[in-house]
Write a protein that holds these residues in place. Structure first.
Motif, PDB file in Angstrom:
ATOM      1  N   SER A  17       0.765  -1.039   0.012  1.00 25.90           N
ATOM      2  CA  SER A  17      -0.130   0.162  -0.054  1.00 25.90           C
ATOM      3  C   SER A  17       0.953   1.288   0.029  1.00 25.90           C
ATOM      4  N   THR A  18       1.961   1.141   0.669  1.00 22.87           N
ATOM      5  CA  THR A  18       3.063   2.306   0.860  1.00 22.87           C
ATOM      6  C   THR A  18       3.331   2.639  -0.887  1.00 22.87           C
ATOM      7  N   MET A  19       3.726   1.639  -1.403  1.00 25.98           N
ATOM      8  CA  MET A  19       4.135   2.080  -3.035  1.00 25.98           C
ATOM      9  C   MET A  19       2.947   2.340  -3.932  1.00 25.98           C
ATOM     10  N   ALA A  20       1.803   1.715  -3.604  1.00 24.66           N
ATOM     11  CA  ALA A  20       0.882   1.740  -4.464  1.00 24.66           C
ATOM     12  C   ALA A  20       0.020   3.192  -4.241  1.00 24.66           C
ATOM     13  N   ALA A 144      -5.137  -6.586 -16.133  1.00 28.75           N
ATOM     14  CA  ALA A 144      -4.382  -5.286 -15.833  1.00 28.75           C
ATOM     15  C   ALA A 144      -3.203  -5.135 -16.479  1.00 28.75           C
ATOM     16  N   GLU A 145      -2.890  -4.012 -17.227  1.00 27.47           N
ATOM     17  CA  GLU A 145      -1.746  -3.769 -17.931  1.00 27.47           C
ATOM     18  C   GLU A 145      -0.374  -3.836 -17.174  1.00 27.47           C
ATOM     19  N   LEU A 146      -0.369  -3.580 -15.758  1.00 29.36           N
ATOM     20  CA  LEU A 146       0.898  -3.816 -14.961  1.00 29.36           C
ATOM     21  C   LEU A 146       0.381  -4.472 -13.748  1.00 29.36           C
ATOM     22  N   LYS A 147       1.008  -5.514 -13.485  1.00 31.97           N
ATOM     23  CA  LYS A 147       1.034  -6.437 -12.441  1.00 31.97           C
ATOM     24  C   LYS A 147       2.369  -6.545 -11.541  1.00 31.97           C
ATOM     25  N   ILE A 148       2.255  -6.293 -10.414  1.00 33.41           N
ATOM     26  CA  ILE A 148       3.430  -6.295  -9.586  1.00 33.41           C
ATOM     27  C   ILE A 148       3.210  -7.267  -8.301  1.00 33.41           C
ATOM     28  N   PHE A 149       4.142  -8.014  -8.080  1.00 38.91           N
ATOM     29  CA  PHE A 149       3.923  -9.175  -6.826  1.00 38.91           C
ATOM     30  C   PHE A 149       5.031  -8.981  -5.982  1.00 38.91           C
ATOM     31  N   VAL A 150       4.810  -8.418  -4.758  1.00 39.51           N
ATOM     32  CA  VAL A 150       5.809  -7.907  -3.744  1.00 39.51           C
ATOM     33  C   VAL A 150       6.245  -9.153  -2.793  1.00 39.51           C
ATOM     34  N   THR A 151       7.525  -9.354  -2.286  1.00 38.97           N
ATOM     35  CA  THR A 151       7.668  -9.978  -1.309  1.00 38.97           C
ATOM     36  C   THR A 151       8.671  -9.578  -0.368  1.00 38.97           C
ATOM     37  N   ALA A 152       9.103 -10.047   0.638  1.00 36.96           N
ATOM     38  CA  ALA A 152      10.148  -9.505   1.555  1.00 36.96           C
ATOM     39  C   ALA A 152      10.099 -10.759   2.609  1.00 36.96           C
ATOM     40  N   SER A 153      11.001 -11.048   3.407  1.00 37.38           N
ATOM     41  CA  SER A 153      11.358 -11.972   4.487  1.00 37.38           C
ATOM     42  C   SER A 153       9.989 -11.673   5.343  1.00 37.38           C
ATOM     43  N   PRO A 154       9.532 -12.830   6.084  1.00 34.71           N
ATOM     44  CA  PRO A 154       8.599 -12.523   7.138  1.00 34.71           C
ATOM     45  C   PRO A 154       9.164 -11.926   8.178  1.00 34.71           C
ATOM     46  N   GLN A 215      12.081   1.683  -3.849  1.00 32.88           N
ATOM     47  CA  GLN A 215      10.745   0.972  -4.236  1.00 32.88           C
ATOM     48  C   GLN A 215       9.692   1.839  -5.252  1.00 32.88           C
ATOM     49  N   LYS A 216       9.985   2.964  -4.646  1.00 36.04           N
ATOM     50  CA  LYS A 216       8.889   3.919  -5.373  1.00 36.04           C
ATOM     51  C   LYS A 216       9.402   4.273  -6.743  1.00 36.04           C
ATOM     52  N   GLU A 217      10.880   4.581  -6.898  1.00 30.51           N
ATOM     53  CA  GLU A 217      11.370   4.651  -8.054  1.00 30.51           C
ATOM     54  C   GLU A 217      11.394   3.483  -8.926  1.00 30.51           C
ATOM     55  N   TRP A 218      11.456   2.423  -8.248  1.00 31.44           N
ATOM     56  CA  TRP A 218      11.405   1.051  -9.217  1.00 31.44           C
ATOM     57  C   TRP A 218       9.836   1.196  -9.935  1.00 31.44           C
ATOM     58  N   LEU A 219       8.952   1.410  -9.068  1.00 34.50           N
ATOM     59  CA  LEU A 219       7.652   1.165  -9.664  1.00 34.50           C
ATOM     60  C   LEU A 219       7.360   2.329 -10.599  1.00 34.50           C
ATOM     61  N   ALA A 220       7.902   3.429 -10.279  1.00 31.45           N
ATOM     62  CA  ALA A 220       7.433   4.353 -11.257  1.00 31.45           C
ATOM     63  C   ALA A 220       8.214   4.019 -12.802  1.00 31.45           C
ATOM     64  N   ALA A 221       9.292   3.644 -12.684  1.00 31.84           N
ATOM     65  CA  ALA A 221       9.837   3.139 -14.137  1.00 31.84           C
ATOM     66  C   ALA A 221       9.133   2.118 -14.676  1.00 31.84           C
ATOM     67  N   ARG A 222       8.457   1.212 -13.841  1.00 33.59           N
ATOM     68  CA  ARG A 222       7.462   0.226 -14.360  1.00 33.59           C
ATOM     69  C   ARG A 222       6.500   0.596 -14.923  1.00 33.59           C
ATOM     70  N   PHE A 223       5.966   1.786 -14.338  1.00 32.85           N
ATOM     71  CA  PHE A 223       4.601   2.202 -14.917  1.00 32.85           C
ATOM     72  C   PHE A 223       5.088   3.267 -15.973  1.00 32.85           C
ATOM     73  N   ARG A 224       5.880   3.835 -16.235  1.00 29.76           N
ATOM     74  CA  ARG A 224       6.166   4.397 -17.444  1.00 29.76           C
ATOM     75  C   ARG A 224       6.389   3.556 -18.604  1.00 29.76           C
ATOM     76  N   LYS A 225       6.757   2.364 -18.328  1.00 22.54           N
ATOM     77  CA  LYS A 225       6.843   1.538 -19.227  1.00 22.54           C
ATOM     78  C   LYS A 225       5.709   1.035 -19.856  1.00 22.54           C
ATOM     79  N   ALA A 226       4.971   0.384 -18.732  1.00 19.96           N
ATOM     80  CA  ALA A 226       3.831  -0.037 -18.824  1.00 19.96           C
ATOM     81  C   ALA A 226       2.498   0.611 -19.722  1.00 19.96           C
ATOM     82  N   ALA A 227       2.854   2.181 -19.398  1.00 18.62           N
ATOM     83  CA  ALA A 227       1.993   3.060 -20.091  1.00 18.62           C
ATOM     84  C   ALA A 227       2.306   3.532 -21.409  1.00 18.62           C
ATOM     85  N   GLY A 228       3.477   3.046 -21.713  1.00 18.42           N
ATOM     86  CA  GLY A 228       3.864   3.537 -23.107  1.00 18.42           C
ATOM     87  C   GLY A 228       4.421   4.994 -23.132  1.00 18.42           C
TER      88      GLY A 228
END
Ligand SMILES: Nc1ncnc2c1ncn2[C@@H]1O[C@H](COP(=O)(O)OP(=O)(O)O)[C@@H](O)[C@H]1O
Ligand SMILES: Nc1ccn([C@@H]2O[C@H](COP(=O)(O)OP(=O)(O)O)[C@@H](O)[C@H]2O)c(=O)n1
Length: 230
Positions: A17-20, A144-154, A215-228
């Motif tokens: 939710s933080t990144m979304a 959905a045009e962009l799907k992300i699956f987030v993980t981290a250790s418990p 992670q915010k930067e990482w997601l923004a880059a994925r968004f720019r790519k997916a949105a063309g």
């Protein structure tokens, strides 16, 4: 630029939710925290005595569900969305350990999922939406045009949630929170209806060793790519 649908799924407390929320604010999309909807139904069950231990009175919940009003409104000061249950602000009440310890039981009920998924699909009809949860890329918005699956250790996830609850002055030990995180992962991945799993076309992100701004930067880059846009 055409509007797209962004689905962010993953394990509990890993920063979805933080990144979304950050991305939605930046690109002017609607943000929906689908977990907050399951939490609101759970709070309703707790407040109306629908739990008997870990059992839910499904007959009473089935009758009540069509009348439970769940809404999101922006906080005018912070600009962040907040959850309302039957007209009352419940944003903090739905994040307590009492709700966390029961929510996966409620979220495993098929009729509850059916009702929530239908609401979520209506919210995303016009696209231009970022939604986070467990089954957004697999069930709610399989296209959905962009799907992300987030993980981290418990352990890292439990520490993040512990720090958050401490900052709010909430009760709960690190051990209790770690136990809850692991138990919810177990129930969420093993339930019969829409279990938590990575959609085949989702991009995986392990953010165990990433900062919030990385992670915010990482997601923004994925968004720019997916949105063309690049
Ligand atoms: N990369 C990160 N590093 C450290 N803390 C983080 C990171 N991402 C999120 N957090 C914090 O972890 C907690 C859980 O994040 P949240 O976005 O609520 O997770 P989720 O939506 O997956 O349950 C929050 O207190 C958040 O501020
Ligand atoms: N799309 C979703 C979102 C949440 N959930 C359930 O709701 C619970 C709470 O979701 P959440 O996103 O608020 O959980 P956190 O990861 O924020 O702790 C999850 O543990 C799931 O059991 C779900 O089943 N499907």
């Amino acid at each position: 630029m055409k509007k797209i649908t962004i689905a962010i799924d993953g394990f509990s407390s890993c920063g979805k939710s933080t990144m979304a929320k950050d991305l939605a604010r930046e690109i002017g999309y609607i943000y929906i925290d689908s977990g907050a909807m399951y939490r609101a139904v759970t709070l309703y069950c707790l407040r109306h005595g629908l739990f008997h231990g870990d059992e839910v009175d499904t007959d009473r919940l089935k009758t009540a569900l069509p009348h439970i009003d769940i809404a999101f409104k922006l906080n005018p000061e912070t600009g962040k969305p907040q959850t309302y249950l039957d007209g009352a602000l419940v944003e903090d009440d739905i994040r307590t350990l009492a709700v966390s310890s029961k929510v996966s039981i409620v979220a495993a009920l098929g009729f509850v999922r059916e009702a929530m998924v239908s609401l979520q699909q209506q919210m995303g009809r016009e696209k231009g939406i970022v939604m986070d949860g467990r089954d957004i890329g697999t069930t709610v918005f399989p296209d959905a045009e962009l799907k992300i699956f987030v993980t981290a250790s418990p352990e890292i996830r439990a520490q993040r949630r512990y720090d958050e609850l401490q900052a709010k002055g909430e009760k709960g030990s690190y051990e209790e929170i770690l136990e809850n995180v692991k138990e919810r992962d177990r129930i969420d991945t093993s339930r019969a209806v829409s279990p938590l799993r990575k959609a085949d076309d989702a991009i995986e992100l392990d953010n165990s060793h990433m900062t919030i701004s990385e992670q915010k930067e990482w997601l923004a880059a994925r968004f720019r790519k997916a949105a063309g846009a690049e």
